[in-house]
Design a protein around this motif. Structure first.
Motif, PDB file in Angstrom:
ATOM      1  N   SER A  96       3.392   5.792  -5.696  1.00 16.62           N
ATOM      2  CA  SER A  96       3.381   5.763  -7.161  1.00 16.62           C
ATOM      3  C   SER A  96       2.231   6.577  -7.737  1.00 16.62           C
ATOM      4  CB  SER A  96       3.277   4.313  -7.656  1.00 16.62           C
ATOM      5  OG  SER A  96       4.374   3.546  -7.203  1.00 16.62           O
ATOM      6  N   MET A  97       1.271   6.980  -6.877  1.00 15.49           N
ATOM      7  CA  MET A  97       0.128   7.790  -7.307  1.00 15.49           C
ATOM      8  C   MET A  97      -0.685   7.093  -8.392  1.00 15.49           C
ATOM      9  SD  MET A  97       0.302  10.426  -5.348  1.00 15.49           S
ATOM     10  CE  MET A  97      -0.806  11.587  -6.135  1.00 15.49           C
ATOM     11  N   VAL A  98      -0.957   5.809  -8.180  1.00 16.47           N
ATOM     12  CA  VAL A  98      -1.759   5.054  -9.146  1.00 16.47           C
ATOM     13  C   VAL A  98      -3.039   4.583  -8.471  1.00 16.47           C
ATOM     14  CG1 VAL A  98       0.247   4.293 -10.453  1.00 16.47           C
ATOM     15  CG2 VAL A  98      -0.607   2.872  -8.582  1.00 16.47           C
ATOM     16  N   LEU A  99      -4.055   4.331  -9.277  1.00 21.50           N
ATOM     17  CA  LEU A  99      -5.332   3.831  -8.776  1.00 21.50           C
ATOM     18  C   LEU A  99      -5.638   2.427  -9.277  1.00 21.50           C
ATOM     19  CD1 LEU A  99      -7.536   7.040  -9.136  1.00 21.50           C
ATOM     20  CD2 LEU A  99      -6.444   6.147  -7.075  1.00 21.50           C
TER      21      LEU A  99
ATOM     22  N   VAL B 207       0.821  -1.214   0.000  1.00 15.62           N
ATOM     23  CA  VAL B 207       0.000   0.000   0.000  1.00 15.62           C
ATOM     24  C   VAL B 207       0.857   1.267   0.000  1.00 15.62           C
ATOM     25  CG1 VAL B 207      -1.559   1.397   1.410  1.00 15.62           C
ATOM     26  CG2 VAL B 207      -2.124  -0.970   0.913  1.00 15.62           C
ATOM     27  N   PRO B 208       1.874   1.384   0.870  1.00  9.58           N
ATOM     28  CA  PRO B 208       2.726   2.586   0.802  1.00  9.58           C
ATOM     29  C   PRO B 208       3.407   2.748  -0.554  1.00  9.58           C
ATOM     30  CG  PRO B 208       3.082   1.406   2.856  1.00  9.58           C
ATOM     31  CD  PRO B 208       2.250   0.508   1.993  1.00  9.58           C
TER      32      PRO B 208
ATOM     33  N   ARG C 214      -9.633  -1.945  -3.897  1.00 14.68           N
ATOM     34  CA  ARG C 214     -10.406  -1.746  -2.671  1.00 14.68           C
ATOM     35  C   ARG C 214      -9.541  -1.167  -1.559  1.00 14.68           C
ATOM     36  NH1 ARG C 214     -13.256  -4.871  -5.678  1.00 14.68           N
ATOM     37  NH2 ARG C 214     -15.432  -5.402  -5.233  1.00 14.68           N
ATOM     38  N   VAL C 215      -8.315  -1.626  -1.471  1.00 17.06           N
ATOM     39  CA  VAL C 215      -7.419  -1.111  -0.441  1.00 17.06           C
ATOM     40  C   VAL C 215      -7.006   0.326  -0.757  1.00 17.06           C
ATOM     41  CG1 VAL C 215      -5.204  -1.451   0.703  1.00 17.06           C
ATOM     42  CG2 VAL C 215      -6.581  -3.420   0.090  1.00 17.06           C
ATOM     43  N   LEU C 216      -6.765   0.606  -2.023  1.00 20.88           N
ATOM     44  CA  LEU C 216      -6.368   1.958  -2.413  1.00 20.88           C
ATOM     45  C   LEU C 216      -7.508   2.959  -2.275  1.00 20.88           C
ATOM     46  CD1 LEU C 216      -4.189   1.278  -5.596  1.00 20.88           C
ATOM     47  CD2 LEU C 216      -3.429   1.775  -3.273  1.00 20.88           C
ATOM     48  N   SER C 217      -8.725   2.465  -2.054  1.00 23.36           N
ATOM     49  CA  SER C 217      -9.866   3.364  -1.888  1.00 23.36           C
ATOM     50  C   SER C 217      -9.958   3.931  -0.476  1.00 23.36           C
ATOM     51  CB  SER C 217     -11.170   2.622  -2.217  1.00 23.36           C
ATOM     52  OG  SER C 217     -11.174   2.177  -3.553  1.00 23.36           O
ATOM     53  N   GLY C 218      -9.086   3.488   0.413  1.00 25.09           N
ATOM     54  CA  GLY C 218      -9.088   4.012   1.775  1.00 25.09           C
ATOM     55  C   GLY C 218      -8.734   5.489   1.819  1.00 25.09           C
TER      56      GLY C 218
ATOM     57  N   TRP D 209      -3.522 -11.589  -3.811  1.00 26.31           N
ATOM     58  CA  TRP D 209      -3.787 -10.701  -2.681  1.00 26.31           C
ATOM     59  C   TRP D 209      -2.972  -9.421  -2.705  1.00 26.31           C
ATOM     60  CZ3 TRP D 209      -8.134 -11.823  -0.714  1.00 26.31           C
ATOM     61  CH2 TRP D 209      -8.558 -13.147  -0.598  1.00 26.31           C
ATOM     62  N   CYS D 210      -1.873  -9.401  -3.440  1.00 27.88           N
ATOM     63  CA  CYS D 210      -1.003  -8.219  -3.412  1.00 27.88           C
ATOM     64  C   CYS D 210      -0.954  -7.438  -4.718  1.00 27.88           C
ATOM     65  CB  CYS D 210       0.423  -8.622  -3.023  1.00 27.88           C
ATOM     66  SG  CYS D 210       0.556  -9.330  -1.370  1.00 27.88           S
ATOM     67  N   THR D 211      -1.378  -8.055  -5.833  1.00 26.92           N
ATOM     68  CA  THR D 211      -1.256  -7.346  -7.111  1.00 26.92           C
ATOM     69  C   THR D 211      -2.518  -7.380  -7.964  1.00 26.92           C
ATOM     70  OG1 THR D 211      -0.418  -9.268  -8.359  1.00 26.92           O
ATOM     71  CG2 THR D 211       1.200  -7.939  -7.167  1.00 26.92           C
ATOM     72  N   ASP D 212      -3.501  -8.196  -7.615  1.00 22.55           N
ATOM     73  CA  ASP D 212      -4.696  -8.288  -8.454  1.00 22.55           C
ATOM     74  C   ASP D 212      -5.557  -7.038  -8.305  1.00 22.55           C
ATOM     75  OD1 ASP D 212      -6.439 -10.097 -10.184  1.00 22.55           O
ATOM     76  OD2 ASP D 212      -7.836  -9.527  -8.600  1.00 22.55           O
ATOM     77  N   GLN D 213      -6.032  -6.522  -9.434  1.00 17.66           N
ATOM     78  CA  GLN D 213      -6.808  -5.286  -9.437  1.00 17.66           C
ATOM     79  C   GLN D 213      -8.052  -5.380  -8.560  1.00 17.66           C
ATOM     80  OE1 GLN D 213      -6.314  -2.329 -10.557  1.00 17.66           O
ATOM     81  NE2 GLN D 213      -8.351  -1.483 -10.255  1.00 17.66           N
ATOM     82  N   TYR D 214      -8.702  -6.524  -8.558  1.00 18.31           N
ATOM     83  CA  TYR D 214      -9.938  -6.721  -7.794  1.00 18.31           C
ATOM     84  C   TYR D 214      -9.718  -6.456  -6.307  1.00 18.31           C
ATOM     85  CZ  TYR D 214     -14.146  -9.094  -6.101  1.00 18.31           C
ATOM     86  OH  TYR D 214     -15.328  -9.392  -5.482  1.00 18.31           O
TER      87      TYR D 214
END
Length: 226
Positions: free
Chosen positions: A32-35, A26-27, A201-205, A192-197
């Motif tokens: 990287s400023m990506v979504l 996540v950090p 969701r984690v990046l939406s925090g 769990w660490c690279t799949d977009q699905y």
């Protein structure tokens, strides 16, 4: 798992890797400023890599997650309402297409927020449903001891392993312990660490703290014995 035994649980156990997503990745993704993961590949490599991952992801989602979900949803609605046909059309197809249209509508109008709210509402339903299945299933077969007796007497290979063995002989044709351990770890790391699905969701925090909390809670739910 129902037909192959406990060895299939190797892939579910790797759910703990959500913690790696929260604390390590996540950090990195945030800096990287990506979504999205395709966007990350574009910044790291080129546009072609983004296109390739996007196409692969869309095709795999449609053929796996989406197809199974739509089929199951259409079947459930048909059984619950007890309707075979409506307007001369199989009610299964009406239900399935209706689910797709409704999902697309609230996703397009509400964006990621609507998807997350839906997931939050579905979580207690899934947990309660899983618990009911466990309780009713155990009652139907005569209890946990009976499950162990039946599965323990069911051989799965010629090396003495039964359905209750999580670790099987390394010569097992389906789940050799070394292949299952290494293979499930690689697949688990990817999913769990690279799949977009999962990653989106984690990046939406709101921030890294909230994202990490969500990852920890998700890992806890994933590893619940239900």
């Amino acid at each position: 798992g129902a037909s192959s035994g406990m060895a299939m649980a190797h892939w579910e156990i790797q759910g703990w890797m959500i913690l790696l997503l929260g604390w390590v990745f996540v950090p990195f993704y945030s800096r990287s400023m990506v979504l999205t993961m395709p966007e990350f590949l574009e910044r790291r490599y080129n546009k072609e890599s983004r296109t390739i991952l996007s196409v692969i992801s869309l095709v795999s989602y449609v053929l796996t997650k989406v197809a199974v979900t739509v089929y199951a949803g259409g079947l459930v609605f048909q059984q619950v309402f007890g309707i075979d046909e409506l307007w001369g059309i199989d009610f299964f197809w009406i239900s399935a297409i209706g689910l797709v249209l409704i999902t697309a509508l609230y996703t397009v109008l509400g964006g990621m927020k609507s998807v997350l709210y839906t997931s939050v509402l579905q979580t207690p339903i899934l947990l309660i449903g899983s618990l009911l299945i466990v309780v009713l299933g155990l009652r139907a077969v005569g209890g946990w001891d009976e499950v162990l007796a039946i599965c323990g007497a069911t051989s799965v290979n010629g090396y003495g392993d039964t359905m209750v063995n999580l670790i099987r002989n390394n010569n097992d044709p389906d789940f050799p312990w070394l292949g299952a351990l290494v293979g499930s770890a690689i697949i688990g790391f990817w999913y769990w660490c690279t799949d977009q699905y999962i990653v989106q969701r984690v990046l939406s925090g709101r921030n890294q703290k909230e994202s990490r909390r969500g990852a920890i809670f998700g890992a806890y739910l994933k590893l619940l014995p239900v």
